[in-house]
Write a protein that holds these residues in place. Structure first.
Motif, mmCIF file in Angstrom:
data_model
loop_
_atom_site.group_PDB
_atom_site.id
_atom_site.type_symbol
_atom_site.label_atom_id
_atom_site.label_comp_id
_atom_site.label_asym_id
_atom_site.label_seq_id
_atom_site.Cartn_x
_atom_site.Cartn_y
_atom_site.Cartn_z
ATOM 1 N N THR A 38 -14.970 -8.928 -29.090
ATOM 2 C CA THR A 38 -14.245 -7.267 -29.967
ATOM 3 C C THR A 38 -14.719 -6.154 -29.226
ATOM 4 O O THR A 38 -14.426 -5.343 -29.131
ATOM 5 N N THR A 94 -20.698 -5.541 -34.278
ATOM 6 C CA THR A 94 -20.370 -4.844 -33.116
ATOM 7 C C THR A 94 -20.569 -3.496 -33.032
ATOM 8 O O THR A 94 -21.399 -2.737 -32.049
ATOM 9 N N ASN A 104 -20.073 -9.238 -31.484
ATOM 10 C CA ASN A 104 -19.189 -10.547 -30.671
ATOM 11 C C ASN A 104 -18.591 -9.334 -28.947
ATOM 12 O O ASN A 104 -18.169 -8.637 -29.569
ATOM 13 N N GLU A 143 -19.005 -8.881 -38.373
ATOM 14 C CA GLU A 143 -19.595 -8.060 -37.099
ATOM 15 C C GLU A 143 -20.779 -7.743 -37.018
ATOM 16 O O GLU A 143 -20.546 -6.609 -38.051
#
Length: 327
Positions: free
Chosen positions: A313, A168, A310, A166
């Motif tokens: 998340t 993120t 994400n 990810e």
């Protein structure tokens, strides 16, 4: 030397594939043909290891070494023993350093550290797989070698929350948002670049003295989590707005983080690499995280479709921060 990689184009295994080719190894990959990142010089056998009807070509070969990068359960191991008994001189199982005793009773990990992690199904399955392989080695001479990577990276971001595959947490840093570092950030960890891992791993291929043995292969660079996140943020060119939150609290608010924290990254670990250095004298990790993470970020820049934020998340991070701030 004729070697089969089941998998071979992943985060860890790609570097090992490249190095094996450089060493002149006759390398084959077994894959389903869905990955478009085939490597020049590799012979590909198309098939799904989980579908016996697709393995007729595979059955025509014998091997010096078979490496399964994508075996996770005892059922996978039973299948591989049936497929490769008498067909290979060495079978290498990619296990995990998360199998080691959790919580640790002594922070320096050697290959003789007990295997016991009751907090994560992933680790328990890897332990049971190791047990089955050792039983096959003792009872039938199935020629096994076990390798336990720790947090190894190349095309993933090796942080505890909002990283790996990810973007993120990187996105949060770039936008000036708060990020979470578990605990007070002073616990110690080791991150290992896949190119360094490959040096030790490829040295085990075809090594007769490695039969029946287990090895972990990591860098000798030991960093606090505070330093890991700082180096990561520096490589992005930003300063991270860090909020330290206890792992227990994080997992209470979001139990989905239990595996990565309480079962793995929540305490200090120091790996003793004496064994792999004894068996593979040329092994030495030379890529510090400050250099390796810049390589990784360059890869993300060159492959922007992998900068996946994400949202689930991100929402979990926000919920944890809100719950902590309300204390």
């Amino acid at each position: 030397m004729k070697v089969l990689f089941i998998g071979g184009t992943g985060n860890i295994s790609t570097a090992s594939s490249h190095l094996a080719l450089e060493k002149g190894i006759d390398l084959y990959h077994l894959n389903r043909g869905t990955n478009k990142t085939g490597l020049p010089g590799v012979s590909t056998i198309f098939g799904d290891i989980n579908k016996p009807e697709e393995l007729s070509e595979l059955q025509n070969h014998t091997w010096d070494v078979v490496v399964n990068w994508i075996a996770f359960t005892p059922e996978d191991i039973e299948r591989d023993i049936a497929l490769f008994q008498g067909k290979t001189k060495q079978y290498i199982f990619i296990s995990s350093a998360s199998c080691y005793q959790t919580p640790l009773q002594y922070p320096v990990i050697t290959e003789s550290t007990p295997l016991c992690n009751n907090l994560w199904d992933y680790s328990q399955d890897k332990i049971r797989s190791e047990d089955r392989l050792m039983k096959a080695y003792r009872e039938t001479g199935f020629p096994i070698t076990i390798v336990r990577p720790s947090l190894t990276y190349d095309t993933v971001i090796p942080i505890a929350i909002g990283g790996f595959r990810e973007w993120t947490t990187a996105d949060r840093i770039l936008k000036g948002k708060e990020i979470i570092v578990h605990g007070d950030g002073t616990s110690l960890w080791t991150v290992t670049h896949a190119d360094d891992f490959a040096k030790g791993f490829v040295g085990l291929l075809g090594l007769t003295t490695a039969i029946g043995h287990a090895f972990h292969i990591t860098s000798d660079e030991i960093l606090s989590w505070n330093m890991i996140y700082k180096i990561f943020a520096d490589a992005l060119g930003y300063e991270a707005r860090v909020v330290h939150i206890a792992s227990d609290f994080i997992c209470k608010i979001e139990p989905s983080f239990t595996g990565t924290l309480l079962a793995d990254k929540g305490e200090s670990v120091i790996f003793d690499n004496s064994k792999i250095k004894t068996f593979v004298p040329d092994f030495k990790a030379t890529i510090p995280f400050s250099e390796g993470i810049r390589r990784t970020l360059k890869w993300f820049d060159e492959n922007p479709s992998n900068k996946v934020v994400n949202e689930a998340t991100d929402q979990k991070i926000e919920r944890i921060l809100k719950a902590y701030e309300s204390l």
